[in-house]
Design an enzyme around this catalytic site. Structure first.
Site, PDB file in Angstrom:
ATOM      1  N   LYS A 124       0.385  -1.145  -0.243  1.00  0.00           N
ATOM      2  CA  LYS A 124      -0.122   0.383   0.034  1.00  0.00           C
ATOM      3  C   LYS A 124       0.789   1.424   0.540  1.00  0.00           C
ATOM      4  CE  LYS A 124      -2.122  -0.998   3.756  1.00  0.00           C
ATOM      5  NZ  LYS A 124      -1.573  -2.728   4.173  1.00  0.00           N
ATOM      6  N   ARG A 132      -9.571   0.848   8.069  1.00  0.00           N
ATOM      7  CA  ARG A 132      -9.106  -0.013   8.506  1.00  0.00           C
ATOM      8  C   ARG A 132     -10.347  -0.770   9.779  1.00  0.00           C
ATOM      9  NH1 ARG A 132      -3.224   0.968   8.526  1.00  0.00           N
ATOM     10  NH2 ARG A 132      -2.736  -1.621   9.462  1.00  0.00           N
ATOM     11  N   ARG A 158      11.899  -5.801   4.592  1.00  0.00           N
ATOM     12  CA  ARG A 158      11.484  -4.389   4.886  1.00  0.00           C
ATOM     13  C   ARG A 158      12.477  -3.294   5.532  1.00  0.00           C
ATOM     14  NH1 ARG A 158       6.321  -1.688   5.464  1.00  0.00           N
ATOM     15  NH2 ARG A 158       5.507  -3.215   7.215  1.00  0.00           N
ATOM     16  N   ARG A 206      11.699  -1.886  11.351  1.00  0.00           N
ATOM     17  CA  ARG A 206      10.615  -1.832  11.851  1.00  0.00           C
ATOM     18  C   ARG A 206      10.182  -2.950  12.950  1.00  0.00           C
ATOM     19  NH1 ARG A 206       5.397   0.224   7.733  1.00  0.00           N
ATOM     20  NH2 ARG A 206       4.555  -0.920   9.545  1.00  0.00           N
ATOM     21  N   ARG A 229      -0.266  -8.799  13.423  1.00  0.00           N
ATOM     22  CA  ARG A 229      -0.878  -7.984  11.991  1.00  0.00           C
ATOM     23  C   ARG A 229      -1.768  -8.343  11.267  1.00  0.00           C
ATOM     24  NH1 ARG A 229       4.233  -5.071  10.367  1.00  0.00           N
ATOM     25  NH2 ARG A 229       2.896  -4.129   8.891  1.00  0.00           N
TER      26      ARG A 229
END
Ligand code: AP5
Length: 221
Positions: free
Chosen positions: A13, A88, A123, A156, A167
């Protein structure tokens, strides 16, 4: 152009929102980036949100809805926006509709759980700018270093495997219901309803970008 991107954590996203924002000259509104900036600044809001963000749970609807209501009234959103990470929950989707903020498209990025786990575990981010890299799929020029500033990249805290699983669970229970909400709204024939489009988010960043652009122009044609 006002659109909402929905998808599993790590589905791309943020990456695709950045591309769309640059292409259309519109604002990129990321509630995740807003939360991380608040945490980093040490504000009262940041201290209240830290626990949820770092454990993979959602921040309260009241906090998020208030923030987004203010954010989309800022001048850079007048020409349009792409929302990444909001709404969300059903409550957030209902609040956005109640605020009569017209949205043209709701786009679901469809990616398998296996792929998002691989994407999130590789990431790396540049905290100050929000620039996102991937050690394998989108590496920085020098290892763990931001291409623009030369500053270090970090992982992160919510990209640990145990938190990633929370998540994904949160997405399936709290966010998936908004997909039928938008499909049903469009089917009702209300001219205010956004167009719902599902886009295959697997494959390369460039491939997804092409499919996303095609989906949006198909609806416009
Ligand atoms: P947020 O930051 O929104 O996290 P998320 O939805 O879990 O999404 P991500 O940022 O993890 O992933 P993404 O889909 O943007 O993927 P990306 O482009 O980075 O929210 C964080 C937290 O804030 C939440 O858990 C919650 O606590 C709180 N929060 C935020 N909004 C909230 C709300 N509305 N209500 C309540 N709480 C809220 O890509 C992932 C990786 O894959 C990158 O490394 C990238 O380089 C790579 N990649 C991207 N595309 C591809 C591709 N096509 N192929 C290969 N690799 C790719």
């Amino acid at each position: 152009m006002r659109c909402i991107l929905i998808g599993l954590p790590g589905s791309g996203k943020g990456t695709q929102a950045g591309i769309l924002a640059a292409k259309f000259g519109i604002a990129h509104v990321s509630t995740g980036d807003m939360m991380r900036a608040a945490i980093q600044s040490g504000s009262d809001l940041g201290s209240r949100a830290r626990k949820q963000v770092e454990s993979g749970e959602l921040v309260s609807d009241a906090i998020i809805i208030g923030l987004v209501n203010n954010r989309i009234r800022e001048p850079d959103c007048r020409g349009g926006f792409v929302m990444d990470g909001f709404p969300r929950t059903l409550e957030q989707a209902v609040a956005l509709r109640a605020a009569r903020i017209h949205v043209d498209y709701v786009i679901e990025l469809d990616v398998s759980e296996r792929d998002v786990i691989e994407r999130m575990s590789g990431r790396r981010v540049h905290p100050a700018s929000g620039r996102v890299y991937h050690v394998k799929f989108n590496p920085s020029r020098a290892t763990d270093t931001d291409d623009v500033t030369g500053e270090p990249l970090v992982q992160r805290p919510d990209d640990r495997e145990d938190v990633i699983r929370v998540r994904i669970g949160t997405y399936n229970s709290r966010t998936v219901p908004i997909i039928s909400y938008y499909i049903d709204w469009e089917r009702s024939g209300d001219p205010q309803a956004p167009h719902f489009v599902k886009v295959n988010g697997q494959g390369s960043v460039a491939g997804v970008r092409e499919r996303l652009s095609a989906a949006v122009s198909e609806v416009e044609a």
